[in-house]
Scaffold this motif. Sequence first.
Motif, mmCIF file in Angstrom:
data_model
loop_
_atom_site.group_PDB
_atom_site.id
_atom_site.type_symbol
_atom_site.label_atom_id
_atom_site.label_comp_id
_atom_site.label_asym_id
_atom_site.label_seq_id
_atom_site.Cartn_x
_atom_site.Cartn_y
_atom_site.Cartn_z
ATOM 1 N N ALA A 1 -28.141 38.281 -8.908
ATOM 2 C CA ALA A 1 -29.526 37.854 -9.122
ATOM 3 C C ALA A 1 -30.499 39.018 -9.285
ATOM 4 N N GLU A 2 -30.063 40.229 -8.959
ATOM 5 C CA GLU A 2 -30.947 41.388 -9.062
ATOM 6 C C GLU A 2 -30.260 42.475 -9.874
ATOM 7 N N PRO A 3 -31.052 43.262 -10.625
ATOM 8 C CA PRO A 3 -30.450 44.355 -11.399
ATOM 9 C C PRO A 3 -29.856 45.412 -10.467
ATOM 10 N N LEU A 4 -28.579 45.644 -10.603
ATOM 11 C CA LEU A 4 -27.862 46.626 -9.784
ATOM 12 C C LEU A 4 -27.044 47.515 -10.715
ATOM 13 N N ASP A 5 -26.624 48.651 -10.195
ATOM 14 C CA ASP A 5 -25.737 49.530 -10.945
ATOM 15 C C ASP A 5 -24.353 49.487 -10.313
ATOM 16 N N ASP A 6 -23.358 49.772 -11.109
ATOM 17 C CA ASP A 6 -22.001 50.041 -10.646
ATOM 18 C C ASP A 6 -21.300 48.870 -9.963
ATOM 19 N N ILE A 7 -21.459 47.657 -10.482
ATOM 20 C CA ILE A 7 -20.753 46.504 -9.901
ATOM 21 C C ILE A 7 -20.168 45.576 -10.951
ATOM 22 N N TRP A 8 -20.291 45.886 -12.189
ATOM 23 C CA TRP A 8 -20.133 44.895 -13.249
ATOM 24 C C TRP A 8 -18.704 44.648 -13.715
ATOM 25 N N GLY A 9 -17.749 45.421 -13.264
ATOM 26 C CA GLY A 9 -16.395 45.352 -13.803
ATOM 27 C C GLY A 9 -15.742 43.992 -13.781
ATOM 28 N N ARG A 10 -15.824 43.281 -12.692
ATOM 29 C CA ARG A 10 -15.136 41.989 -12.592
ATOM 30 C C ARG A 10 -16.096 40.813 -12.498
ATOM 31 N N VAL A 11 -17.360 41.055 -12.714
ATOM 32 C CA VAL A 11 -18.341 39.977 -12.639
ATOM 33 C C VAL A 11 -18.088 38.995 -13.776
ATOM 34 N N GLN A 12 -17.878 37.735 -13.409
ATOM 35 C CA GLN A 12 -17.764 36.686 -14.411
ATOM 36 C C GLN A 12 -19.045 35.871 -14.380
ATOM 37 N N CYS A 13 -19.498 35.499 -15.543
ATOM 38 C CA CYS A 13 -20.690 34.668 -15.617
ATOM 39 C C CYS A 13 -20.549 33.707 -16.792
#
Length: 176
Positions: free
Chosen positions: A35-47
């Motif tokens: 829900a918030e802009p973050l760095d360095d977490i996006w590898g396995r995020v499914q949406c």
Amino acid sequence: MHWRSKCQGEVEITIEGVTPQIELRPIGIVHSSIAEPLDDIWGRVQCRIDLDPSRFTPDCLSGLADFSHVEVVFLFHLVKDSEITSASRHPRNRPDWPLVGIFAQRGKNRPNRIGVTICRLVSVDSLSLEVEGLDAIDGTPVLDVKPYMREFAARGEVHQPEWATELMGEYWKAAE
């Protein structure tokens, strides 16, 4: 055609052949656990990207499931006017990285707030796309989706500065 614009309220500039204003309507919206802009977490995020049912029918996605990846164009909708950068800055505000122009980096505080990411297409169902690795937060307006084709990838050798490699080193890691 001439476009006249006052820059910084002082100088009038005429640019021939430039469209003065572009109106874009989002084609859909991102639904994500982030829900918030973050760095360095996006590898396995499914949406999930849900397309606007008032404008589209499921046949607009016909054939897309034959591709492994899609390119998603989206709007950094939470960036305020006061946060826009049109000059140079240190990426991620780190003074140990060089001062570089906004067009030499991929920060969200861009003049037109446009983001572009190539992500893995997990599934297509009716007017919804499930994707992995899209670095857009919940509620992000989606401007376009295109199939990723290797023929549109960079041609020739790709090079980038060391700070960019360091910056992106952890960007696609999985959220903990």
